[in-house]
Design a protein around this motif. Structure first.
Motif, PDB file in Angstrom:
ATOM      1  N   GLU A  80      -0.897   9.655  -0.257  1.00  0.00           N
ATOM      2  CA  GLU A  80       0.231   9.389   0.629  1.00  0.00           C
ATOM      3  C   GLU A  80       1.473   9.307  -0.230  1.00  0.00           C
ATOM      4  N   VAL A  81       2.567   9.813   0.271  1.00  0.00           N
ATOM      5  CA  VAL A  81       3.838   9.709  -0.435  1.00  0.00           C
ATOM      6  C   VAL A  81       4.707   8.722   0.335  1.00  0.00           C
ATOM      7  N   VAL A  82       5.116   7.668  -0.358  1.00  0.00           N
ATOM      8  CA  VAL A  82       5.958   6.638   0.244  1.00  0.00           C
ATOM      9  C   VAL A  82       7.222   6.547  -0.600  1.00  0.00           C
ATOM     10  N   ALA A  83       8.353   6.826   0.012  1.00  0.00           N
ATOM     11  CA  ALA A  83       9.650   6.783  -0.666  1.00  0.00           C
ATOM     12  C   ALA A  83       9.627   7.630  -1.949  1.00  0.00           C
ATOM     13  N   THR A 103       3.891   8.956  -5.062  1.00  0.00           N
ATOM     14  CA  THR A 103       2.554   9.337  -4.626  1.00  0.00           C
ATOM     15  C   THR A 103       1.582   8.192  -4.869  1.00  0.00           C
ATOM     16  N   PHE A 104       0.806   7.870  -3.858  1.00  0.00           N
ATOM     17  CA  PHE A 104      -0.231   6.858  -3.951  1.00  0.00           C
ATOM     18  C   PHE A 104      -1.569   7.482  -3.593  1.00  0.00           C
ATOM     19  N   ASN A 127      -3.518  -2.875   0.589  1.00  0.00           N
ATOM     20  CA  ASN A 127      -4.651  -2.709  -0.307  1.00  0.00           C
ATOM     21  C   ASN A 127      -5.287  -1.325  -0.202  1.00  0.00           C
ATOM     22  N   ASP A 128      -4.896  -0.542   0.770  1.00  0.00           N
ATOM     23  CA  ASP A 128      -5.483   0.779   0.938  1.00  0.00           C
ATOM     24  C   ASP A 128      -4.858   1.823   0.017  1.00  0.00           C
ATOM     25  N   LEU A 129      -3.798   1.449  -0.703  1.00  0.00           N
ATOM     26  CA  LEU A 129      -3.109   2.385  -1.579  1.00  0.00           C
ATOM     27  C   LEU A 129      -3.155   1.895  -3.018  1.00  0.00           C
ATOM     28  N   MET A 130      -3.195   2.848  -3.936  1.00  0.00           N
ATOM     29  CA  MET A 130      -3.249   2.532  -5.363  1.00  0.00           C
ATOM     30  C   MET A 130      -2.440   3.601  -6.095  1.00  0.00           C
ATOM     31  N   THR A 131      -1.733   3.211  -7.132  1.00  0.00           N
ATOM     32  CA  THR A 131      -1.009   4.225  -7.906  1.00  0.00           C
ATOM     33  C   THR A 131      -2.026   5.080  -8.663  1.00  0.00           C
ATOM     34  N   PRO A 132      -1.670   6.310  -8.952  1.00  0.00           N
ATOM     35  CA  PRO A 132      -2.587   7.156  -9.728  1.00  0.00           C
ATOM     36  C   PRO A 132      -2.941   6.546 -11.090  1.00  0.00           C
TER      37      PRO A 132
END
Length: 65
Positions: free
Chosen positions: A38-41, A44-45, A7-12
């Motif tokens: 943050e970049v995951v795989a 960008t989130f 829940n700490d990440l959201m797409t732009p």
């Protein structure tokens, strides 16, 4: 610094919809370090932190119009 909770990440795009702004605005705020990211795989989130929560709280509601 990676976050532990999903829940700490959201797409732009979702952040832009929540803020009522264009996705490019969110990407600009990431680039100028107003929002953490943050970049995951390779994706960008936006990190949902105090800065993003404050901006979402300032967004006018439909009832206020």
């Amino acid at each position: 610094m990676p976050t532990d909770r999903k829940n700490d990440l959201m797409t732009p795009s979702k952040a832009a919809k929540a803020l009522g702004v264009a996705r490019n605005t969110v990407m600009h705020r990431i680039a100028t370090q107003r929002y953490a990211s943050e970049v995951v795989a390779g994706v960008t989130f936006v990190v949902v932190n105090d800065a993003l929560r404050e901006d979402m709280a300032e967004r006018p509601t439909k009832d206020a119009a």
